[in-house]
Design a protein around this motif. Structure first.
Motif, PDB file in Angstrom:
ATOM      1  N   MET A  30       0.824  -1.197   0.000  1.00 37.73           N
ATOM      2  CA  MET A  30       0.000   0.000   0.000  1.00 37.73           C
ATOM      3  C   MET A  30       0.859   1.249   0.000  1.00 37.73           C
ATOM      4  SD  MET A  30      -3.093   0.978  -0.059  1.00 37.73           S
ATOM      5  CE  MET A  30      -4.125   2.336   0.296  1.00 37.73           C
ATOM      6  N   TRP A  84       0.487   4.445  -2.583  1.00 36.78           N
ATOM      7  CA  TRP A  84       0.238   5.785  -2.043  1.00 36.78           C
ATOM      8  C   TRP A  84       1.316   6.760  -2.531  1.00 36.78           C
ATOM      9  CZ3 TRP A  84      -3.592   8.475  -0.632  1.00 36.78           C
ATOM     10  CH2 TRP A  84      -3.433   9.667   0.058  1.00 36.78           C
ATOM     11  N   VAL A 113       0.422  10.156  -4.576  1.00 37.51           N
ATOM     12  CA  VAL A 113       0.870  11.468  -4.094  1.00 37.51           C
ATOM     13  C   VAL A 113       1.890  12.065  -5.069  1.00 37.51           C
ATOM     14  CG1 VAL A 113       2.119  12.661  -2.248  1.00 37.51           C
ATOM     15  CG2 VAL A 113       0.351  11.016  -1.680  1.00 37.51           C
ATOM     16  N   MET A 120      -1.817  14.115   6.618  1.00 37.30           N
ATOM     17  CA  MET A 120      -1.567  13.832   5.200  1.00 37.30           C
ATOM     18  C   MET A 120      -1.470  15.105   4.378  1.00 37.30           C
ATOM     19  SD  MET A 120      -3.595  10.362   4.224  1.00 37.30           S
ATOM     20  CE  MET A 120      -5.232  10.971   4.533  1.00 37.30           C
TER      21      MET A 120
END
Length: 78
Positions: A1, A5, A9, A54
């Protein structure tokens, strides 16, 4: 994961940075710029902006990508 991610991003940060700096780049180059920016800016700003979670990582990634594009324009191949 984590790798997925990082790609997401990186793509988002690279897209924003290339649009802000008005740079024409391919999709892989845009993702690479964003991932490089995430490494540069994410490490520095994640510590400073830890309370933002985040969003701090995305802000750092975009700022790092902007720095990377600027360095590329200044010192890269002409």
């Amino acid at each position: 994961m984590g790798v997925i991610w990082l790609l997401i991003v990186g793509a988002a940060a690279g897209f924003l940075a290339t649009r802000i700096m008005d740079v024409k780049a391919s999709v892989p180059a845009t993702i690479a710029i964003g991932m490089g920016g995430a490494l540069i800016g994410g490490m520095v700003l994640r510590m400073a902006l830890a309370f933002m979670g985040m969003l701090g990582g995305l802000v750092g990634a975009v700022l790092g990508a902007l720095l990377l594009i600027w360095l590329w324009q200044q010192y890269g191949p002409k």
